[in-house]
Design a protein around this motif. Structure first.
Motif, PDB file in Angstrom:
ATOM      1  N   ARG A 171       0.831  -1.209   0.000  1.00 16.93           N
ATOM      2  CA  ARG A 171       0.000   0.000   0.000  1.00 16.93           C
ATOM      3  C   ARG A 171       0.865   1.258   0.000  1.00 16.93           C
ATOM      4  NH1 ARG A 171      -3.284   1.066  -2.249  1.00 16.93           N
ATOM      5  NH2 ARG A 171      -4.348   2.576  -0.944  1.00 16.93           N
ATOM      6  N   LEU A 191       0.928   4.128  -2.971  1.00 14.08           N
ATOM      7  CA  LEU A 191       0.650   5.539  -2.735  1.00 14.08           C
ATOM      8  C   LEU A 191       1.820   6.430  -3.161  1.00 14.08           C
ATOM      9  CD1 LEU A 191      -1.241   5.444   0.694  1.00 14.08           C
ATOM     10  CD2 LEU A 191      -2.184   5.644  -1.601  1.00 14.08           C
ATOM     11  N   ARG A 224       1.181   5.516 -11.048  1.00 18.38           N
ATOM     12  CA  ARG A 224       0.672   4.142 -11.139  1.00 18.38           C
ATOM     13  C   ARG A 224       1.263   3.386 -12.327  1.00 18.38           C
ATOM     14  NH1 ARG A 224      -5.772   4.690  -9.619  1.00 18.38           N
ATOM     15  NH2 ARG A 224      -5.502   5.900  -7.712  1.00 18.38           N
ATOM     16  N   SER A 279       5.952  12.351  -2.004  1.00 15.73           N
ATOM     17  CA  SER A 279       5.297  11.431  -1.056  1.00 15.73           C
ATOM     18  C   SER A 279       5.945  11.499   0.311  1.00 15.73           C
ATOM     19  CB  SER A 279       5.336  10.006  -1.608  1.00 15.73           C
ATOM     20  OG  SER A 279       4.621   9.919  -2.825  1.00 15.73           O
ATOM     21  N   THR A 330      -5.283  12.587   5.056  1.00 16.79           N
ATOM     22  CA  THR A 330      -5.703  12.076   3.748  1.00 16.79           C
ATOM     23  C   THR A 330      -4.852  10.890   3.318  1.00 16.79           C
ATOM     24  OG1 THR A 330      -6.502  14.243   3.044  1.00 16.79           O
ATOM     25  CG2 THR A 330      -5.962  12.669   1.307  1.00 16.79           C
ATOM     26  N   PHE A 331      -3.542  10.977   3.543  1.00 18.84           N
ATOM     27  CA  PHE A 331      -2.643   9.879   3.180  1.00 18.84           C
ATOM     28  C   PHE A 331      -3.018   8.621   3.956  1.00 18.84           C
ATOM     29  CE2 PHE A 331       1.104   7.260   3.074  1.00 18.84           C
ATOM     30  CZ  PHE A 331       1.714   7.524   1.853  1.00 18.84           C
ATOM     31  N   ARG A 382      -6.165   7.060   2.544  1.00 21.34           N
ATOM     32  CA  ARG A 382      -5.902   6.336   1.297  1.00 21.34           C
ATOM     33  C   ARG A 382      -5.164   5.029   1.568  1.00 21.34           C
ATOM     34  NH1 ARG A 382      -2.480  10.047  -1.921  1.00 21.34           N
ATOM     35  NH2 ARG A 382      -2.711   8.509  -3.582  1.00 21.34           N
ATOM     36  N   ASP A 386      -7.882   2.645   2.405  1.00 21.77           N
ATOM     37  CA  ASP A 386      -8.853   2.468   1.322  1.00 21.77           C
ATOM     38  C   ASP A 386      -8.229   1.575   0.247  1.00 21.77           C
ATOM     39  OD1 ASP A 386     -10.863   2.660  -0.557  1.00 21.77           O
ATOM     40  OD2 ASP A 386     -10.412   4.734  -1.114  1.00 21.77           O
ATOM     41  N   ARG A 388      -9.592   1.571  -3.340  1.00 22.86           N
ATOM     42  CA  ARG A 388      -9.743   2.915  -3.928  1.00 22.86           C
ATOM     43  C   ARG A 388     -11.208   3.243  -4.238  1.00 22.86           C
ATOM     44  NH1 ARG A 388      -5.208   1.073  -7.317  1.00 22.86           N
ATOM     45  NH2 ARG A 388      -3.269   1.869  -6.465  1.00 22.86           N
ATOM     46  N   GLY A 423     -13.012   5.202  -2.185  1.00 28.10           N
ATOM     47  CA  GLY A 423     -13.366   6.451  -1.514  1.00 28.10           C
ATOM     48  C   GLY A 423     -13.955   6.220  -0.133  1.00 28.10           C
ATOM     49  N   GLU A 431     -14.379   9.871   4.014  1.00 26.46           N
ATOM     50  CA  GLU A 431     -13.236  10.702   4.402  1.00 26.46           C
ATOM     51  C   GLU A 431     -13.589  11.705   5.490  1.00 26.46           C
ATOM     52  OE1 GLU A 431      -9.392  12.836   2.277  1.00 26.46           O
ATOM     53  OE2 GLU A 431     -10.934  11.866   1.063  1.00 26.46           O
TER      54      GLU A 431
END
Length: 213
Positions: free
Chosen positions: A74, A78, A83, A95, A110-111, A114, A117, A120, A122, A170
């Motif tokens: 993960r 990130l 990607r 990052s 937020t990081f 994610r 998650d 992905r 949301g 979120e």
């Protein structure tokens, strides 16, 4: 005249000007230059192509390129902002900037969101949280029973899933972290203020322990 082209200096693919990266991140130009030296070491540890591959990232994090782990995967995903399966220098610096002591707390929250998650969507879904709890326990060499893991997950969801729809969005995550700031304390690496050539450890081992079992 006035050409700022490099004079014989060969940079890695995806290299970006340290002054530009310093403007976009909490790092100074000299810190970005130090990070470039670190990046060159990491990106040539297995495949000498100036890009950090997942195995090299794994080796840097856990000293073992063959130890597959959801958590490491993960973090890699990130960092890999494009990607495309590799981490370029610009992605590396941007990052890492999230972990800088001067980075905005909102970026850290937020990081972390994610990170959990996994699919992905949301949202953080119950199964995703459970998978990450297990992965974090594994990295911490902690062995807990299935019942205790279920208790952690249930407690987290009962506190965080405000509207009771079975997933954490979120906004709910932000409110949950505001009440439990220890959840993101390891999103700050103090020694990024004084860069050395030691790769920082991202193992958020305390997250599980402090999510109020």
């Amino acid at each position: 005249m006035g050409c700022v082209c490099s004079t014989g200096v060969k940079h890695t693919p995806g290299y970006e000007d340290p002054a530009l990266l310093a403007k976009e991140t909490p790092f100074t130009v000299s810190e970005v230059e130090a990070l470039y030296e670190l990046f060159k070491k990491l990106s040539s540890s297995i495949i000498n192509d100036g890009l950090i591959h997942k195995e090299e990232f794994q080796l840097a994090l856990f000293r073992n390129r063959n130890r597959r782990n959801l958590f490491a995967d993960r973090i890699f995903d990130l960092f890999d902002l494009k990607r495309n399966g590799v981490i370029e220098f610009g992605e590396f610096v941007r990052s890492l900037g999230v972990f800088h002591p001067n980075a905005p707390v909102e970026d850290k929250i937020t990081f972390a969101f994610r990170l959990y998650d996994l699919r992905r969507t949301g949202f953080i879904e119950r199964e995703e949280l459970k998978e990450m709890v297990i992965a974090l326990l594994h990295e911490s060499d902690l062995v807990l029973s299935e019942d205790i893991i279920e208790t952690i997950v249930n407690k987290t969801f009962s506190d965080a899933d405000i509207n009771g729809d079975g997933k954490i969005d979120e906004d709910e995550w932000k409110q949950f972290v505001a009440k439990n700031p220890s959840l993101i304390k390891n999103m700050t690496l103090p020694y990024l203020k004084d860069i050395t050539l030691a790769f920082p450890s991202f193992v958020l081992s305390s997250e599980v322990e402090e999510s109020e079992i």
